[in-house]
Design a protein around this motif. Structure first.
Motif, PDB file in Angstrom:
ATOM      1  N   THR A 145       0.818  -1.214   0.000  1.00  0.00           N
ATOM      2  CA  THR A 145       0.000   0.000   0.000  1.00  0.00           C
ATOM      3  C   THR A 145       0.852   1.264   0.000  1.00  0.00           C
ATOM      4  O   THR A 145       0.330   2.355   0.227  1.00  0.00           O
ATOM      5  N   GLY A 146       2.142   1.123  -0.206  1.00  0.00           N
ATOM      6  CA  GLY A 146       3.003   2.305  -0.248  1.00  0.00           C
ATOM      7  C   GLY A 146       3.224   2.929   1.120  1.00  0.00           C
ATOM      8  O   GLY A 146       3.386   4.138   1.238  1.00  0.00           O
ATOM      9  N   GLY A 147       3.220   2.131   2.149  1.00  0.00           N
ATOM     10  CA  GLY A 147       3.506   2.628   3.490  1.00  0.00           C
ATOM     11  C   GLY A 147       2.290   2.907   4.340  1.00  0.00           C
ATOM     12  O   GLY A 147       2.380   3.001   5.554  1.00  0.00           O
ATOM     13  N   ILE A 148       1.144   3.070   3.710  1.00  0.00           N
ATOM     14  CA  ILE A 148      -0.074   3.371   4.473  1.00  0.00           C
ATOM     15  C   ILE A 148      -0.448   2.201   5.384  1.00  0.00           C
ATOM     16  O   ILE A 148      -0.931   2.397   6.487  1.00  0.00           O
ATOM     17  N   GLY A 149      -0.159   0.988   4.925  1.00  0.00           N
ATOM     18  CA  GLY A 149      -0.470  -0.197   5.718  1.00  0.00           C
ATOM     19  C   GLY A 149       0.323  -0.284   7.003  1.00  0.00           C
ATOM     20  O   GLY A 149       0.010  -1.077   7.885  1.00  0.00           O
ATOM     21  N   ALA A 150       1.373   0.531   7.118  1.00  0.00           N
ATOM     22  CA  ALA A 150       2.161   0.537   8.354  1.00  0.00           C
ATOM     23  C   ALA A 150       1.324   0.971   9.549  1.00  0.00           C
ATOM     24  O   ALA A 150       1.678   0.697  10.692  1.00  0.00           O
ATOM     25  N   LEU A 151       0.202   1.612   9.294  1.00  0.00           N
ATOM     26  CA  LEU A 151      -0.700   1.986  10.384  1.00  0.00           C
ATOM     27  C   LEU A 151      -1.230   0.753  11.115  1.00  0.00           C
ATOM     28  O   LEU A 151      -1.645   0.839  12.266  1.00  0.00           O
TER      29      LEU A 151
END
Length: 146
Positions: free
Chosen positions: A98-104
């Motif tokens: 997800t381009g880093g958004i999934g890091a949430l």
């Protein structure tokens, strides 16, 4: 808003279950094969996690209350380990996809850990009160090994 209501409902149901005393009272109140009172042996099986579970499964031959607590402790420890070990990999894959958004999703780790801690404390309190509290899936698996 709906998620908050769902969490409240789940929390209220959990509190109701705790207050009503779990599913069953322990059948045996005599000393266990370990020389400890069954409630203390069951509490220690939970407190010491997978190691305590293995020790009490091997030592205790007669008391089903202690054996169930030990088996459930082993099963819960394994499930907790697998989830806590796999979760960072899942979060990493989702974050990359997800381009880093999934890091949430990383915010779920402390929540999961806190949930397991609360569950573990409840199991220890129930064991000390001579009450079996069978977890929905894990308890059924543990029951087979008693």
């Amino acid at each position: 808003m709906q998620r908050n209501q769902l969490f409240k409902i789940i929390a209220l149901e959990l509190i109701k279950e705790i207050m009503k005393g779990g599913e069953k009272m322990a059948e045996e109140t005599k000393k266990s094969g370990t020389g400890l009172d069954p409630n203390v042996a069951a509490l220690l099986a939970y407190l010491l996690g997978v190691i305590g579970g293995i020790v009490f499964i091997l030592i205790e031959k007669d008391n089903k209350f202690v054996r169930f607590a030990a088996a459930q402790s082993i099963a819960l420890s394994i499930v907790m380990f697998v989830i806590m070990f796999a979760m960072p990999f899942v979060i990493g894959v989702v974050a990359v996809a997800t381009g880093g958004i999934g890091a949430l999703l990383g915010l779920l780790m402390p929540i999961l850990w806190l949930g397991f801690l609360i569950l573990w404390i409840i199991l220890m309190v129930k064991a000390y009160q001579n009450q079996e509290w069978e977890l929905p899936v894990i308890g059924k698996i543990a029951r087979k090994y008693v």
